[in-house]
Write a protein that holds these residues in place. Sequence first.
Motif, PDB file in Angstrom:
ATOM      1  N   ASN A 142      28.536  31.646  41.575  1.00 41.75           N
ATOM      2  CA  ASN A 142      29.037  32.765  40.785  1.00 41.75           C
ATOM      3  C   ASN A 142      30.555  32.688  40.615  1.00 41.75           C
ATOM      4  N   THR A 143      31.243  32.326  41.687  1.00 40.71           N
ATOM      5  CA  THR A 143      32.698  32.203  41.625  1.00 40.71           C
ATOM      6  C   THR A 143      33.112  31.127  40.625  1.00 40.71           C
ATOM      7  N   HIS A 144      32.417  29.995  40.648  1.00 39.54           N
ATOM      8  CA  HIS A 144      32.743  28.910  39.708  1.00 39.54           C
ATOM      9  C   HIS A 144      32.477  29.344  38.272  1.00 39.54           C
ATOM     10  N   LEU A 145      31.376  30.042  38.056  1.00 34.99           N
ATOM     11  CA  LEU A 145      30.990  30.412  36.694  1.00 34.99           C
ATOM     12  C   LEU A 145      31.785  31.599  36.165  1.00 34.99           C
ATOM     13  N   SER A 147      34.770  31.644  35.559  1.00 33.05           N
ATOM     14  CA  SER A 147      35.741  31.121  34.592  1.00 33.05           C
ATOM     15  C   SER A 147      35.222  29.876  33.865  1.00 33.05           C
ATOM     16  N   ASN A 148      33.910  29.646  33.909  1.00 34.85           N
ATOM     17  CA  ASN A 148      33.319  28.474  33.251  1.00 34.85           C
ATOM     18  C   ASN A 148      32.003  28.850  32.594  1.00 34.85           C
ATOM     19  N   THR A 149      31.833  28.478  31.331  1.00 37.35           N
ATOM     20  CA  THR A 149      30.554  28.718  30.650  1.00 37.35           C
ATOM     21  C   THR A 149      29.500  27.755  31.153  1.00 37.35           C
ATOM     22  N   TYR A 150      29.894  26.505  31.325  1.00 41.61           N
ATOM     23  CA  TYR A 150      28.999  25.467  31.836  1.00 41.61           C
ATOM     24  C   TYR A 150      29.519  24.983  33.191  1.00 41.61           C
ATOM     25  N   PHE A 183      25.262  38.734  41.357  1.00 45.36           N
ATOM     26  CA  PHE A 183      25.814  37.469  40.867  1.00 45.36           C
ATOM     27  C   PHE A 183      25.806  37.474  39.332  1.00 45.36           C
ATOM     28  N   PRO A 184      26.614  38.328  38.710  1.00 45.18           N
ATOM     29  CA  PRO A 184      26.534  38.516  37.249  1.00 45.18           C
ATOM     30  C   PRO A 184      26.832  37.256  36.449  1.00 45.18           C
ATOM     31  N   HIS A 185      27.705  36.398  36.954  1.00 46.11           N
ATOM     32  CA  HIS A 185      28.034  35.186  36.202  1.00 46.11           C
ATOM     33  C   HIS A 185      26.887  34.174  36.275  1.00 46.11           C
ATOM     34  N   VAL A 186      26.162  34.171  37.388  1.00 43.91           N
ATOM     35  CA  VAL A 186      24.965  33.324  37.481  1.00 43.91           C
ATOM     36  C   VAL A 186      23.906  33.834  36.516  1.00 43.91           C
ATOM     37  N   GLY A 326      36.405  38.905  45.632  1.00 39.76           N
ATOM     38  CA  GLY A 326      34.963  39.090  45.476  1.00 39.76           C
ATOM     39  C   GLY A 326      34.180  37.861  45.870  1.00 39.76           C
ATOM     40  N   GLY A 327      34.658  36.686  45.469  1.00 41.95           N
ATOM     41  CA  GLY A 327      33.975  35.445  45.848  1.00 41.95           C
ATOM     42  C   GLY A 327      34.005  35.214  47.342  1.00 41.95           C
TER      43      GLY A 327
END
Length: 417
Positions: A142-145, A147-150, A183-186, A326-327
Motif C-alpha cells: 500500500n505504501t509503494h502504491l 505514489s505509483n499506479t503500477y 489498504f486503499p491504494h491496494v 501511516g505506512g
Amino acid sequence: MALVLHSGAGNKNAFKALIAAEYSGIKVELTKDFEMGVSNKTPEFLKMNPLGKVPVLETPDGPVFESNAIARYVARLKDDNPLFGSSRIEQAHVEQWMDFAATEVDPGVAWYLYPRLGYLPYVSTTEETAISSLKRSLGALNTHLASNTYLVGHAVTLADIVMTCNLYHGIARILTKTFTSDFPHVERYFWTMVNQPNFKKVIGEVKQAESAPPIPKKAAPSKEPKAKDVKKEAPKEAPKPKVVEAPAEEEAPKPKPKNPLDLLPPSKMVLDDWKRLYSNTKTNFREVAIKGFWDMYDPEGYSLWFCDYKYNDENTVSFVTLNKVGGFLQRMDLCRKYAFGKMLVIGSEPPFKLKGLWLFRGQDVPKFVMDEVYDIELYEWTKVDISDEAQKERVNAMIEDQEPFEGEALLDAKCFK
C-alpha cells in the motif's frame, strides 16, 4: 507444436501465463476437461512434473512448471517485451515484486483461505499469524502504491500480472471490503488491473468476497465401543484418511514458532484494558485515562520508548509525511497484540518533525519488530526513565495529544492500538 497449458480454467496460477500471452501476442492453449486430482496424476502428466503440481506448460522444447517461470517463458517469446521493464533497474524491480508476491502475499492468503476451505487443518493461532503477516505485506504494498499506479514504471509489467493473480483468490474469496479498506491504494490498484482488457479477457468479472468462509466444524468424536463389544467383534483395519489437495501450486509455509513475548512471565497489566480505557475516555482525559494508565502500568512486564525520526529535513510535504507515518503504523501491525503507540506529526510548516511514544511487552523493542519493520531503523529509540518526572510528563503529553507539543503545533496525531 502449440504451447499447451495444463490446468483447470479457474486456476489463478494459470492466469499469469494466459495474461502474459495476451500482452505478448502469443497463442497458448488451455487443456480442455482438465480435472484436478485426476488429470495431474496420469503418467503423462507426472513425466512433465513429477510432483503433480499445476500448472505445467508443454512446449516444443520440453515442459516448464512453476507458474512464475511459465509466465516468464511466455513473455520472453516476444523480443524486447516491455513486460520486463525498460531498463536494467526496472527489470530488477519487476523480479523484486514478483518475488514479493510469491513469498509475502501468496503465503499469507493461502494460510488464511485454505484452512477455511478445508484444504489444510484449521488452527486459530495459525490463522492469526497468517492475517498479521498478510496485513504487514499489504501495508508495505500500500505504501509503494500510494505514489505509483503500477508496481514498476508507467505501464503494466509481469510484476503486475503476478501480483494481481496472487491477490485474486484472496479478494474474491475471503478478503472482504472491511479487510481491504485499510489498504486503499491496494484496492485501487487491484480493481484497475482486473479491469484492464487483457486481464478481463482471461479472468472475467471479479467480485469481492462479501464474507469470509466459515470456520470448519470439527468432526464429532466417534463413540468407543464397550468392552464386551470389543471382545465380540473382529478387529477391523482402520480406514485410510482421505487426502484433500490444496489447489495451490506451491506448498504452504510451515507455521511460525510461538512468539517469545508469549513466554514471558504474566504481567499485571492487561493491554486490552488500557486500549479500551483510552478509546472510551472522551472527557477529563488526564484524570481518567492517563491516571488509569499509570495505575495499570507494569514496569517489569512492559517498557516505554520514545522514537524520533532521524531525517526530519526530508519531511517537506505534508501529505507525504502523513503517508510515511501511516505506512509505518501498518507495518507495525504484526505487533498489535503486544504494543500501543502514539505518533505525532509536529509543526505548522515544513520541515515537519516525527516523534512517537511506544509501549511494548518486555524490556526491549521486540526483536521480531526490529527484524521485520524495515523503516524502524529510521527512528532513534530511547527507553523512557519513568523515575524522571520530566520524561513521565512527556509521556502524558504524547498520550493526550497535547497541543502545543514542546512549543510547536500538531499537524496530526495517530494512535496504534
